[in-house]
Design an enzyme around this catalytic site. Structure first.
Site, PDB file in Angstrom:
ATOM      1  N   HIS A 147     -11.617  -5.310   8.078  1.00 35.46           N
ATOM      2  CA  HIS A 147     -12.088  -5.363   7.067  1.00 35.46           C
ATOM      3  C   HIS A 147     -13.117  -4.267   7.258  1.00 35.46           C
ATOM      4  O   HIS A 147     -14.574  -4.558   6.551  1.00 35.46           O
ATOM      5  CB  HIS A 147     -13.068  -6.674   6.173  1.00 35.46           C
ATOM      6  CG  HIS A 147     -11.097  -7.437   5.376  1.00 35.46           C
ATOM      7  ND1 HIS A 147     -10.962  -7.799   6.721  1.00 35.46           N
ATOM      8  CD2 HIS A 147     -11.341  -7.538   4.558  1.00 35.46           C
ATOM      9  CE1 HIS A 147      -9.817  -8.619   5.783  1.00 35.46           C
ATOM     10  NE2 HIS A 147     -10.011  -8.841   4.251  1.00 35.46           N
ATOM     11  N   GLU A 192       0.607  -1.605  -0.213  1.00 36.26           N
ATOM     12  CA  GLU A 192       0.246   0.483  -0.033  1.00 36.26           C
ATOM     13  C   GLU A 192       0.943   1.244  -0.139  1.00 36.26           C
ATOM     14  O   GLU A 192       0.919   2.199  -0.414  1.00 36.26           O
ATOM     15  CB  GLU A 192      -0.979  -0.023   1.152  1.00 36.26           C
ATOM     16  CG  GLU A 192      -2.020  -0.783   1.485  1.00 36.26           C
ATOM     17  CD  GLU A 192      -2.223  -2.651   0.872  1.00 36.26           C
ATOM     18  OE1 GLU A 192      -0.484  -3.110   1.902  1.00 36.26           O
ATOM     19  OE2 GLU A 192      -2.432  -3.566   0.432  1.00 36.26           O
TER      20      GLU A 192
END
Ligand SMILES: Cc1ncc(C[n+]2csc(CCOP(=O)(O)OP(=O)(O)O)c2C)c(N)n1
Ligand SMILES: Cc1ncc(C[n+]2csc(CCOP(=O)(O)OP(=O)(O)O)c2C)c(N)n1
Ligand SMILES: [Mg+2]
Ligand SMILES: [Mg+2]
Lengths: 396, 325, 325, 396
Positions: free
Chosen positions: B130, B61
């Protein structure tokens, strides 16, 4: 050309693709390289023939037929458990499942190389390693069912919790190994991660720390060829085991579908760690036979024929062929294992269905070890709020 | 010609339109290409625009955002996807120390038109990392703009505007609303990106929310309406800047405010809204601004998320408490 | 026997005491060993405790915190140094997704007694990234405890307590107060780590601050005192948890509150304090809670920091505004 | 031993130090390895003798005496500027200065290898590269004086702003290079970073991205042996140039005090980039002659004799010896340069002293390109607040 250390590594892509994107045609990547790969440690061929390897044979030469059957049993039961979990997800008992199908040899081979005192840092897919550590398989299901984020005591079996944030556990493993070294202990640490994870900065940093402190850690990369939909070429253009070299420790590529080879290579790497020789990177070249998780649809990004090619290298069939050819196991063994396998499936199924939902107040538990005023306040408010419903219901 | 579309599809269409309109627009992230993203938000885009424009990146990322910054410096307009809320943190350094500050650092000489898309929030029964709502962790940082649509139409238009913006925009997509449909009029002229919208008028109390909680607040208002309470619902749409003028206008009318978000209350958006609105409306407020949000605890496992997330009952409870002052 | 000591030296002594008392305590970070840290906070420790206990690490903050987590899992109690506030962000992922959550994730089975020391704040004329106050970015995250001493004596004792804590503690050291001296009584019995302290009693208004701003607030109170205004000054000491009880008690007396911190006001600690205290003291407050802090802008170059940082005049201005209600 | 790719790389430390910490005795690290280093590209010896190198000679064979004098002039003026900045800091005109003393050859050699269209991503120490790009030296001083965070237009000279957060610029460079490739442009990108920076995850991620997308970027690592107080052994146990190999692109180590070699090696790496052959890692082996910055006190962690040994390899003296021996420069040249150098010092001194403090409202400028309601609100409040003083003062 001495000063250009990798002049021999031409990019795999045609230089014509100037703009730099990689060719992503869905090609079957069924072997690490064309033909036999001198860089791949293999002790059992896909057909189950034992091949000699003077360097690694010593690590498996005293293995008994019973132990071989044990490895076989581990793989079969792990696969059975995994299949059960997949179907439990389909039945709605689990929210998600990350199958290890195809990676049994990599996990059982490496898992069985460990001593009890060794410590394991897994990803979220190391069900086979968990099995080797003696973690009850049903414990693994809690997080996939959504009742907890990891239901076992990491220190109970020296098997850390599953880690979802890709790559971060490699640093924990390295730090733990630094501690092992400080303690003068005789054990080693193993960190699992995937081919995709190899791109994360944390993994590189763990290589640096492990090398600089000469930490007794084995980095075990299961290159299952895919990171969700991305093939390994999206992460590297040379074989991953070579990554270690530039950090100053050895890298070795092993046939990840060969449980014997995985056992031997991991044993040797652990031995190095215990002997104060520092880290090793093991790349287990294997294949994710199923979807990334039950949420994934691999037909969108890869061909069936790739899977078919890998089926021919199945880790379980391979060992079975060897066991049979060498008369190390008879029908009775396979029959009993079949029954044991069914029993395991049943036990897991029943255990999951019986798994209670967590108490609502679990939200507020273990946020801190020493407590926190705000958590106490919010817990109390929550209790009052919950009680207000009880009042309403009670009052009716 | 208006068309009914799910929120995920609306973003997909908006990205498609941007890719078509401007060759400098890029889409990049993990699995955004061949797979079309784990939520299919980028479905079909690589097929139609090629691997040079819709880029499957390595699993890193910081690398994604860091290279997007470099691409923006080269004149591109990257739209990067962070696969889930909980995975933005490896990129946090690049976002906070580089993306947010480079325009100021260069005394305005360089611009960084980068959009960071983050599917966020809970309610989908997912595993750890999540289901988080980290918007406050970005709003505190100057140089970033933070938006979150609540419906498909806004998602479509706000994405257009985010891509056109010369500032970095963190675009929080309410993942549990991905499948909710709304009409999208591709000919419409959208209002300003950072302006709140009154989605239901009312007189007794204002409910302010953004992203996934707007729908909950609308349900609350409907339920309260049946009990004779008139609730105004504000869809804030933008978290940085916050449209305090619109909140103030509403609160001067209703005299009560409840802020709702999924993120933990402690140091969340509700705190900033409460503090500033209390300052602006000190003599108007009949009750303290109340906040409904997550607890000061990690987002819990899926089987507890219903207790953790603000839902109809908890918001109604806060409404009742505010009205009781 | 009490001794006068600079704040940096007090932390040094506290670390030394901890290293002596518990062989599991480690000190690690960039340049903490041979150099003794860029602020000399760890001066002499490696010489006396060796390279196994006081560890110069590779230049990688995520690696520092990540390996500290591993060491804590092995039973160590690492005290890690982040060299400057602006360099904590590469470690943010490890702090937020691992350090903060692992205790909960394990259902309490593992503990992570890690202290992350961060010299923070401005006022020392430094270049970019060396003057920031990112505490709000950590306070929003459950699982972390956040403290910041304002003086040498607290620095000494709070460090002892932070190291003894079984929870991760982010220890923000007010770098511009490193050279300020105070008496330290090594025999004293310190109060609880997360409790605020009234450093000056007053009746007209409460000033709440922590770390470097406590001194400013004391100066403000002194100046206001000369004008006949009686200001109470609270040293909050802890940002997570916040000691709302103490603030509430003070505000119920003074009926006015001004919160002061160096960090940007927007989504800063002041927002949370204002929101919660307004809720707790709604009928007591004569004025809205006012906040004085940094602007919504990157920390400016050194020659502007005096304008950016809350100083005597700006806090007095807020005090006047609060008293004018 | 084929599968263990780095079996030859033994840890430099004795295996006896089981617990893994590195030996940190303050040893003089004056040469990369004992004896002559076949891995080190050198074209000029420390004594200024030109040595042949069939691989790299072509990159400097057409260099004229004038160009050689130019390189010399660049280094002298850069050093002069640097010394001036150091003394300006001592006089309180700058808050801080990061001296490049000793690294002139690495910076001028690599800087002069660039084309105008190439793009540079520096750290905070690349004053020599800035000079090559035509950035006015006084512009570099703004951030060290505290009047801004970088006072030049990066696109004016294709020289990005100084980056302080270690390693992050390597990703920007890689992204920029990906863009260059997308544009089909014929230029290259160079990213500077230090030996310490090599440990940062961002640098590893930039290697991964650069390799996977075959980006036209040169990673130029100035290994000046120190990261503040930490010697390179705290970052790696093998030479840094080898890091590239495991990512699939070449790494080369060059004598960083040899301006000719740095020029040649960088030219070749840039050529590769432009030819679509992807990234190269260059490790310029050099030495930080001074303190890390003016805030640092290197006597706390390193011996003077180390510095003395490196003084014998001074990059400027070396080229001067060559220029003199080959009659490429006469006394007149050196005398004029001396005068130019003094003039530069004077100009910089005066420019810094004349540098105005920024307007207070600069705080609110350029936070956003398209504006932000809160910034406007706070600017207005600030203006009102400032005005209130004016009132008071006016009213007196
Ligand atoms: C930091 C982070 N980014 C993204 C994800 C989402 N994600 C989960 S698994 C996965 C792919 C991992 O691939 P690999 O490392 O090869 O392991 P495998 O799943 O193949 O075992 C991704 C991108 C994540 N969990 N963490
Ligand atoms: C992320 C980050 N961590 C720490 C620092 C503090 N710091 C500034 S320079 C430096 C050492 C850098 O060493 P190296 O990369 O070798 O470059 P050199 O200074 O030697 O040129 C450190 C630790 C920083 N600037 N950024
Ligand atoms: Mg994989
Ligand atoms: Mg260095």
């Amino acid at each position: 050309m001495t000063e250009e250390s990798t002049a021999a590594h031409k990019p795999r892509r045609s230089a014509g693709s100037k703009a730099g994107t990689t060719g992503t045609k869905r090609t079957s990547r069924t072997t690490p390289r064309k033909g036999t790969d001198p860089g791949l440690v293999q002790l059992l061929t896909p057909e189950g023939k034992r091949v000699e390897n003077p360097e690694y044979d010593p690590y498996v030469e005293d293995i008994s037929p019973e132990q071989l059957r044990g490895l076989y049993r581990d793989m079969v039961l792990t696969r059975r458990f995994d299949a059960e979990a997949t179907s439990l997800q389909r039945q709605g008992e689990l929210g998600l499942w990350a199958s290890l199908l195809g990676q049994e040899a990599a996990q059982i081979g490496s898992g069985r190389a460990l001593n009890d005192e060794d410590y394991v840092f897994p990803t979220y897919r190391e069900h086979g390693v968990a099995w080797c550590r003696g973690v009850d398989p049903t414990n693994l299901l809690g997080m996939f069912r959504g009742v907890n984020n990891g239901g076992w005591d990491p220190n109970g079996n020296n098997f850390h919790l599953y880690t979802i944030v890709i790559g971060s556990q490699t640093l924990h493993a390295t730090g733990y190994a630094m501690g092992v070294a400080k303690d003068g202990a005789d054990s080693a640490v193993i960190a699992y991660f995937g081919d995709g994870a190899s791109s994360q900065g944390d993994v590189a940093e763990s290589f640096t720390f492990a090398a600089v402190y000469n930490a007794p850690v084995v980095f075990f990369c299961q290159n299952n060829q895919w990171a969700i939909s991305e093939p390994t070429e999206k992460q590297t253009r040379v074989p991953l085991y070579q990554r270690a070299q530039g950090f100053g420790f050895p890298g070795v590529r092993v046939d990840g579908n060969d449980v014997l080879a995985c056992l031997a290579v991991t044993k040797r790497a652990l031995e190095r760690a215990r002997n104060g020789e520092g880290p090793t990177l093991v790349e287990a070249f294997t294949y994710r036979m199923g979807a990334h998780t039950t949420s994934d649809d691999p037909t969108r990004y890869r061909h069936d024929d790739e899977r078919a090619a890998w089926e021919a290298k199945d880790p379980i069939a391979r060992l079975r062929a060897y066991l049979e050819a060498s008369n190390h196991a008879d029908e009775g063994f396979f029959g009993e294992l079949e029954a044991e396998s069914e029993a395991l499936g049943r036990r897991v199924r029943e255990a999951v269905r019986a798994m209670p939902d967590p108490d609502h107040f679990a939200i507020f538990e273990n946020v801190y070890a020493d407590g926190h005023a705000l958590v106490d306040e919010e817990r109390a408010q929550f209790a009052a709020y919950q009680a207000s419903f009880a009042d309403v219901e009670g009052g009716r | 010609m208006a068309e009914k579309m799910a929120l995920a599809k609306a973003i997909n269409e908006s990205l498609r339109k941007a890719l078509e309109a401007d060759p400098k627009v890029l889409v990049m992230g993990e699995d955004v290409g061949k797979l079309g993203g784990v939520f299919r938000v980028t479905d079909g885009l690589q097929k139609d625009f090629g691997e040079e424009r819709v880029i499957d990146t390595p699993l890193a990322e910081s690398g994604i955002v860091g290279t997007a910054i470099g691409l923006a410096l080269r004149g591109y307009r990257p739209v990067v996807e962070i696969q889930f809320d909980g995975f933005v943190f490896p990129a946090y350094d690049q976002i906070v120390t580089q993306l947010a500050k480079m325009h100021a650092r260069s005394l305005g000489k360089v611009k960084l038109p980068v959009v960071v898309r983050i599917p966020y929030g809970g309610g989908i029964g997912a595993v750890e990392h999540h289901s988080e709502s980290p918007e406050a962790l970005f709003a505190h940082v100057a140089g970033l703009k933070i938006v979150s649509p609540s419906n498909a139409s806004d998602a479509y238009w706000m994405m257009q505007q985010a891509i056109q913006s010369d500032d970095p925009v963190i675009f929080f997509e309410p993942k549990r609303r991905y499948w909710d449909k709304a009409e999208i009029d591709p000919e419409a002229i959208p209002g300003p990106l950072h302006k709140a919208r009154v989605v239901r008028e009312g007189t007794d109390l204002t409910l302010a929310a953004y992203g996934p909680m707007v729908k909950v607040c609308q349900e609350v208002a409907a339920a309260a309406g049946e009990e004779g309470k008139s609730l105004e619902v504000l869809d804030l749409r933008s978290v940085s800047p916050l449209d305090f003028d619109s909140i103030q206008a509403s609160v001067e009318k209703t005299r009560r405010l409840v802020v709702v978000h999924e993120a933990p209350v402690f140091f969340g958006s509700g705190a900033e809204i409460a503090a500033r609105i209390t300052e602006r409306c000190f003599y108007h407020l009949e009750a303290p601004v109340l906040r409904v949000g997550g607890y000061h605890a990690p987002y819990p496992p899926a089987r507890l998320e219903e207790e953790y997330l603000p839902g109809l009952d908890r918001v109604l409870d806060a409404v009742d408490r505010a009205l009781a002052y």
